[in-house]
Design a protein around this motif. Structure first.
Motif, PDB file in Angstrom:
ATOM      1  N   GLY A  61       0.794  -1.221   0.000  1.00 23.11           N
ATOM      2  CA  GLY A  61       0.000   0.000   0.000  1.00 23.11           C
ATOM      3  C   GLY A  61       0.829   1.275   0.000  1.00 23.11           C
ATOM      4  O   GLY A  61       0.301   2.347  -0.261  1.00 23.11           O
ATOM      5  N   ASP A  62       2.115   1.150   0.299  1.00 25.69           N
ATOM      6  CA  ASP A  62       2.985   2.324   0.274  1.00 25.69           C
ATOM      7  C   ASP A  62       3.416   2.606  -1.163  1.00 25.69           C
ATOM      8  O   ASP A  62       3.307   1.753  -2.034  1.00 25.69           O
ATOM      9  N   ALA A 104      -8.805   6.247  -1.563  1.00 26.36           N
ATOM     10  CA  ALA A 104      -7.877   5.986  -0.457  1.00 26.36           C
ATOM     11  C   ALA A 104      -6.439   6.293  -0.871  1.00 26.36           C
ATOM     12  O   ALA A 104      -5.684   6.913  -0.114  1.00 26.36           O
ATOM     13  N   ILE A 105      -6.060   5.880  -2.064  1.00 21.74           N
ATOM     14  CA  ILE A 105      -4.709   6.161  -2.555  1.00 21.74           C
ATOM     15  C   ILE A 105      -4.545   7.659  -2.771  1.00 21.74           C
ATOM     16  O   ILE A 105      -3.516   8.233  -2.424  1.00 21.74           O
ATOM     17  N   MET A 107      -5.970  10.114  -1.152  1.00 24.39           N
ATOM     18  CA  MET A 107      -5.809  10.772   0.148  1.00 24.39           C
ATOM     19  C   MET A 107      -4.418  10.506   0.727  1.00 24.39           C
ATOM     20  O   MET A 107      -3.795  11.407   1.287  1.00 24.39           O
ATOM     21  N   LYS A 108      -3.919   9.291   0.566  1.00 20.73           N
ATOM     22  CA  LYS A 108      -2.587   8.960   1.087  1.00 20.73           C
ATOM     23  C   LYS A 108      -1.516   9.789   0.366  1.00 20.73           C
ATOM     24  O   LYS A 108      -0.599  10.314   0.997  1.00 20.73           O
ATOM     25  N   ILE A 109      -1.645   9.925  -0.936  1.00 18.82           N
ATOM     26  CA  ILE A 109      -0.683  10.719  -1.711  1.00 18.82           C
ATOM     27  C   ILE A 109      -0.778  12.191  -1.320  1.00 18.82           C
ATOM     28  O   ILE A 109       0.242  12.862  -1.147  1.00 18.82           O
ATOM     29  N   ARG A 111      -1.733  13.423   1.602  1.00 23.33           N
ATOM     30  CA  ARG A 111      -1.119  13.577   2.931  1.00 23.33           C
ATOM     31  C   ARG A 111       0.402  13.583   2.815  1.00 23.33           C
ATOM     32  O   ARG A 111       1.089  14.350   3.475  1.00 23.33           O
ATOM     33  N   TYR A 112       0.931  12.725   1.960  1.00 24.89           N
ATOM     34  CA  TYR A 112       2.376  12.658   1.745  1.00 24.89           C
ATOM     35  C   TYR A 112       2.899  13.982   1.185  1.00 24.89           C
ATOM     36  O   TYR A 112       3.882  14.526   1.671  1.00 24.89           O
TER      37      TYR A 112
END
Length: 138
Positions: A61-62, A104-105, A107-109, A111-112
């Motif tokens: 997932g990373d 979801a991906i 949002m993760k990107i 945040r990064y």
């Protein structure tokens, strides 16, 4: 009739333990990677967090290589395979389709990116104040 986003197929690449997926300063940064299976370690000459000097272990997932890919700049990290790994390869021109398909991906990107921008802002602020103090001791 399928939409363009439905027709986009992401490539899967597999890498063996001990190999390198990307190397810092490589010019080719047309794609980034999302880990499906396995683990890698990411090293940076200039790290966002001090603990990263030892390398950051990334797993399922990373992702890695996003900043260089999206900014069209040379690679800023080196990524070595810790255990056999399978990655989704996302080309720069597929990014929009990816975030439309997977919130979801996205949002993760985001945040990064936010973390990276806050780090660079703090570094520029420190440099600015340090230079101001050096130039005008009063």
């Amino acid at each position: 009739m399928p939409t363009m986003a439905e027709n986009v197929a992401f490539q899967i690449s597999n890498f063996k333990r001990g190999g390198y997926i990307i190397v810092e300063d490589e010019e080719n940064s047309e794609e980034f990677y999302i880990i499906r299976q396995g683990k890698v370690v990411e090293y940076r000459s200039v790290s966002v967090v001090q603990e990263e000097e030892q390398g950051t272990v990334l797993g399922v997932g990373d992702f890695f290589g996003v900043l260089s890919c999206m900014a069209k700049r040379p690679r800023i990290e080196t990524v070595q395979v810790l255990e056999d790994v399978s990655c989704i390869v996302v080309k720069r021109n597929q990014f929009g389709d990816l975030i439309q398909k997977n919130a979801a991906i996205a949002m993760k990107i985001l945040r990064y990116f936010g973390k990276q921008l806050r780090y660079y802002d703090s570094q520029l602020t420190q440099l600015h104040f340090k230079n101001s103090l050096e130039e005008d001791p009063s």
